[in-house]
Design a protein around this motif. Structure first.
Motif, PDB file in Angstrom:
ATOM      1  N   PRO A  63      -9.719  31.285 -15.520  1.00 43.64           N
ATOM      2  CA  PRO A  63      -9.869  29.925 -14.986  1.00 43.64           C
ATOM      3  C   PRO A  63      -8.825  28.987 -15.583  1.00 43.64           C
ATOM      4  N   VAL A  64      -8.589  27.867 -14.873  1.00 47.20           N
ATOM      5  CA  VAL A  64      -7.760  26.813 -15.479  1.00 47.20           C
ATOM      6  C   VAL A  64      -8.710  25.991 -16.343  1.00 47.20           C
ATOM      7  N   LEU A  65      -8.435  25.973 -17.641  1.00 42.97           N
ATOM      8  CA  LEU A  65      -9.384  25.356 -18.569  1.00 42.97           C
ATOM      9  C   LEU A  65      -9.199  23.839 -18.583  1.00 42.97           C
ATOM     10  N   GLY A  66     -10.295  23.118 -18.763  1.00 43.16           N
ATOM     11  CA  GLY A  66     -10.222  21.658 -18.665  1.00 43.16           C
ATOM     12  C   GLY A  66     -10.683  20.965 -19.927  1.00 43.16           C
ATOM     13  N   ILE A  67     -11.178  19.737 -19.725  1.00 39.82           N
ATOM     14  CA  ILE A  67     -11.448  18.833 -20.849  1.00 39.82           C
ATOM     15  C   ILE A  67     -12.369  19.424 -21.931  1.00 39.82           C
ATOM     16  N   PRO A  68     -13.462  20.145 -21.567  1.00 41.10           N
ATOM     17  CA  PRO A  68     -14.317  20.658 -22.655  1.00 41.10           C
ATOM     18  C   PRO A  68     -13.524  21.537 -23.632  1.00 41.10           C
ATOM     19  N   HIS A  69     -12.598  22.344 -23.085  1.00 44.31           N
ATOM     20  CA  HIS A  69     -11.820  23.206 -23.977  1.00 44.31           C
ATOM     21  C   HIS A  69     -10.800  22.399 -24.767  1.00 44.31           C
ATOM     22  N   LEU A  70     -10.237  21.382 -24.109  1.00 48.85           N
ATOM     23  CA  LEU A  70      -9.276  20.513 -24.798  1.00 48.85           C
ATOM     24  C   LEU A  70      -9.940  19.860 -26.012  1.00 48.85           C
ATOM     25  N   ASN A 107      13.867  21.218 -22.069  1.00 51.92           N
ATOM     26  CA  ASN A 107      13.086  20.278 -22.884  1.00 51.92           C
ATOM     27  C   ASN A 107      12.808  18.971 -22.160  1.00 51.92           C
ATOM     28  N   GLY A 108      13.873  18.422 -21.520  1.00 49.26           N
ATOM     29  CA  GLY A 108      13.803  17.064 -20.981  1.00 49.26           C
ATOM     30  C   GLY A 108      12.589  16.825 -20.103  1.00 49.26           C
ATOM     31  N   PRO A 109      12.393  17.619 -19.030  1.00 42.52           N
ATOM     32  CA  PRO A 109      11.260  17.339 -18.151  1.00 42.52           C
ATOM     33  C   PRO A 109       9.919  17.525 -18.850  1.00 42.52           C
ATOM     34  N   ALA A 110       9.887  18.370 -19.870  1.00 46.05           N
ATOM     35  CA  ALA A 110       8.617  18.616 -20.558  1.00 46.05           C
ATOM     36  C   ALA A 110       8.273  17.444 -21.485  1.00 46.05           C
ATOM     37  N   TRP A 111       9.169  17.137 -22.417  1.00 48.42           N
ATOM     38  CA  TRP A 111       8.866  16.065 -23.377  1.00 48.42           C
ATOM     39  C   TRP A 111       8.800  14.707 -22.686  1.00 48.42           C
ATOM     40  N   SER A 112       9.618  14.520 -21.620  1.00 45.53           N
ATOM     41  CA  SER A 112       9.619  13.214 -20.935  1.00 45.53           C
ATOM     42  C   SER A 112       8.249  12.880 -20.377  1.00 45.53           C
ATOM     43  N   HIS A 113       7.530  13.917 -19.961  1.00 43.25           N
ATOM     44  CA  HIS A 113       6.199  13.673 -19.408  1.00 43.25           C
ATOM     45  C   HIS A 113       5.317  12.966 -20.444  1.00 43.25           C
ATOM     46  N   PHE A 114       5.493  13.329 -21.723  1.00 49.60           N
ATOM     47  CA  PHE A 114       4.619  12.773 -22.767  1.00 49.60           C
ATOM     48  C   PHE A 114       5.197  11.493 -23.385  1.00 49.60           C
ATOM     49  N   ILE A 115       6.494  11.512 -23.691  1.00 46.09           N
ATOM     50  CA  ILE A 115       7.022  10.378 -24.479  1.00 46.09           C
ATOM     51  C   ILE A 115       8.249   9.719 -23.846  1.00 46.09           C
ATOM     52  N   ALA A 138      -4.003  19.479 -19.248  1.00 48.31           N
ATOM     53  CA  ALA A 138      -3.999  18.505 -20.344  1.00 48.31           C
ATOM     54  C   ALA A 138      -2.991  17.419 -20.036  1.00 48.31           C
ATOM     55  N   PHE A 139      -3.372  16.170 -20.316  1.00 50.39           N
ATOM     56  CA  PHE A 139      -2.495  15.006 -20.123  1.00 50.39           C
ATOM     57  C   PHE A 139      -1.853  15.007 -18.732  1.00 50.39           C
ATOM     58  N   GLY A 140      -2.645  15.391 -17.729  1.00 49.99           N
ATOM     59  CA  GLY A 140      -2.179  15.263 -16.345  1.00 49.99           C
ATOM     60  C   GLY A 140      -1.304  16.403 -15.851  1.00 49.99           C
ATOM     61  N   VAL A 141      -1.158  17.474 -16.607  1.00 50.84           N
ATOM     62  CA  VAL A 141      -0.378  18.621 -16.107  1.00 50.84           C
ATOM     63  C   VAL A 141      -1.085  19.938 -16.424  1.00 50.84           C
ATOM     64  N   GLY A 199       2.620   7.351 -26.781  1.00 46.41           N
ATOM     65  CA  GLY A 199       2.791   8.685 -26.207  1.00 46.41           C
ATOM     66  C   GLY A 199       1.476   9.412 -25.959  1.00 46.41           C
ATOM     67  N   THR A 200       0.443   9.063 -26.734  1.00 49.84           N
ATOM     68  CA  THR A 200      -0.835   9.768 -26.571  1.00 49.84           C
ATOM     69  C   THR A 200      -1.874   8.885 -25.891  1.00 49.84           C
ATOM     70  N   SER A 201      -1.414   7.803 -25.255  1.00 48.88           N
ATOM     71  CA  SER A 201      -2.338   6.913 -24.549  1.00 48.88           C
ATOM     72  C   SER A 201      -3.011   7.681 -23.403  1.00 48.88           C
ATOM     73  N   LEU A 202      -4.308   7.482 -23.249  1.00 50.07           N
ATOM     74  CA  LEU A 202      -4.996   8.166 -22.153  1.00 50.07           C
ATOM     75  C   LEU A 202      -4.636   7.533 -20.819  1.00 50.07           C
ATOM     76  N   VAL A 203      -4.521   6.181 -20.804  1.00 52.59           N
ATOM     77  CA  VAL A 203      -4.065   5.491 -19.595  1.00 52.59           C
ATOM     78  C   VAL A 203      -2.542   5.526 -19.621  1.00 52.59           C
ATOM     79  N   ARG A 204      -1.925   6.130 -18.610  1.00 50.94           N
ATOM     80  CA  ARG A 204      -0.474   6.320 -18.651  1.00 50.94           C
ATOM     81  C   ARG A 204       0.216   5.436 -17.614  1.00 50.94           C
TER      82      ARG A 204
END
Ligand code: HEM
Length: 441
Positions: A15-22, A75-83, A48-51, A181-186
């Motif tokens: 399964p694709v794991l979600g919030i409980p596992h996070l 790296n760019g597309p990955a880290w850019s998503h977060f920060i 996690a974090f929308g992806v 970077g770790t804000s829940l509202v993005r």
């Protein structure tokens, strides 16, 4: 590297794991990761974090993704998503030829000579700051380390004379940018960490721009001045925009990572007083040391490595596949997020015997368990993006602990376990409360 034909590759199942596992991974990272590996295998899927992320386990897959011999991951597309909005154009967010070009220039700010001059700048500030701990009997060490790291960053990185109010303003902007970077509202909604982060980014850009001309003209022993004069072998230097972007990123890259490393060392030395005494004996015998003396503190070096193994400051390294590829024999379609987790890999029993035990002598010359695999020990990453500040961090952390051990003894109650939180970078929720005792020579 040969990539197997798509038909020969397995699809990631389960399964694709979600919030409980996070949440479980956040509060019980090692136990829950071991459970997920047993249940779903070496690669599992997590939202996690929308992806949707493919989480990999083991040193072989870490090597494949991080060393990235066939340039399948970016790296760019990955880290850019977060920060991205707060740290865009930082070197970690650049890829391939452009990244190499910037890295060649940047590494001139991290030569042995440059590190020596940073040490000369920071040494008196470390001593002064630690003297001020004298009034603290029951401090939360994580908070003191955070303040100390910020203080040193202003001296060693920025090197601009600021009033106390200006210092506060820079520090607050910087903390807001990191937190965002770790804000829940993005989204840029007023009052959210995200919106505060965007404001902080704008403030930091203005701040560095306003000091750039003077820094280019006057130079100095700090990192900001080094970036102004850094040039690659073929004579290329940084533009003004590059310098501002790299400065903001470097401050971020250095800050929380160094702080949590020191908190982990302090925690493990408090729960293993015999190691605290061993490290103290080394420091007391060494006395006042210069840059070379700091690098010669071997017990401290092992303690630092083992503390980073047990609590890897950057727990996950994300990448995005830039074309259809594979990892560990599993199909990875273009655009997929993939992560390597140094935090989890550092607990693999096949690489680290008795992995939960604090045992700095694993790194002693006669054991060198970190050599069980090229990627067994990966707190600074690997491949072309491997941490450029690795030696800087080693020098700074050892210089601080050398002075700390000579001045103070610290302890925690029997049975204390720090409540580590792995929402983003690891941090102890209680700040690591200790009893601090001044040592008189
Ligand atoms: C104990 C402290 C530190 C740890 C554990 C750490 C860890 C890391 C890791 C894991 C990466 C790789 C990220 C990736 O592959 O996606 C990285 C990259 C980087 N770190 Fe550090 N870091 C630390 C301290 C520092 C310091 C003190 C500086 C600067 C003075 C710094 C500057 C950088 C930069 C610029 C990069 C990006 C390099 C590139 O992309 O070419 N780090 N760090």
């Amino acid at each position: 590297m040969t990539v197997a034909t798509p038909a020969a590759l397995a699809k990631v199942r389960g399964p694709v794991l979600g919030i409980p596992h996070l949440l479980q991974l956040r509060f019980n990272p090692i136990g829950h990761n071991a459970f997920l590996r047993a249940a779903y295998g070496e690669v599992y899927r997590l939202n996690a974090f929308g992806v949707r992320i493919l989480v990999t386990a083991g040193a072989d897959m870490a090597e494949q993704v991080l060393v990235n011999r066939d340039r399948a991951f970016a790296n760019g597309p990955a880290w850019s998503h977060f920060i991205g909005p707060f740290f865009h154009r930082g070197i970690m967010l650049l890829d391939f030829d452009e990244h190499l070009h910037h890295r060649r220039i940047l590494q001139h700010a991290f030569t042995n000579d440059a590190l020596r001059s940073y040490h000369a700048v920071m040494a008196p500030h470390i001593r002064k700051n630690l003297e001020e701990w004298e009034g603290e009997q029951h401090p939360r060490l994580h908070h003191l380390f955070k303040a100390l790291t910020l203080d040193l960053a202003l001296e060693t990185f920025v090197g601009v004379d600021l009033s106390a109010a200006e210092q506060r303003e820079v520090n607050q902007a910087f903390i807001a940018a990191v937190r965002a970077g770790t804000s829940l509202v993005r989204k840029n909604i007023p009052g959210t960490p995200w919106a505060k982060g965007l404001r902080a980014r704008a403030f930091l850009e203005d701040f560095f721009c306003s000091h750039l001309a003077a820094k280019r003209r006057d130079g100095g022993a700090d990192l900001f001045a080094q970036l102004c004069r850094a040039q690659s072998e073929d004579g290329h230097g940084f533009s003004d925009d590059d310098i501002v972007n790299h400065m903001i990123f470097l401050l971020m890259a250095a800050h929380d990572t160094t702080t949590i490393t020191m908190s982990s060392m302090a925690y493990h030395l408090a729960t293993h007083p015999e190691w605290q005494e061993r490290a103290r004996a080394e420091s007391v015998a060494a006395g006042d040391v210069d840059y070379d003396g700091v690098l010669g503190l071997e017990v401290l070096d092992r303690v630092m490595k083992e503390s980073m193994r047990l609590c890897s400051p950057v727990p996950s390294l994300p990448r995005v596949a830039v074309r259809d590829t594979e990892v560990g024999g599993f199909r990875v379609p273009a655009g997929s997020f993939v992560t390597v987790s140094p935090y989890m890999n550092h607990y693999l029993p096949e690489l680290w015997p008795d992995p939960t035990r604090f045992d700095p002598d694993r790194f002693a010359p006669e054991r060198r368990e970190d050599r069980s695999h090229r990627l067994a020990f990966e707190p600074f990453g690997a491949g072309v993006h491997k941490c450029i500040g690795m030696h800087f961090a080693g020098m700074q952390v050892r210089a601080i602990f050398h002075e700390l051990l000579r001045r103070y003894r610290w302890s925690v109650p029997e049975g204390y376990v720090w409540p580590i939180d792995l929402t983003a970078l690891p941090y102890p929720r209680d700040g690591v409360p200790v009893t601090l005792e001044r040592i008189r020579p």
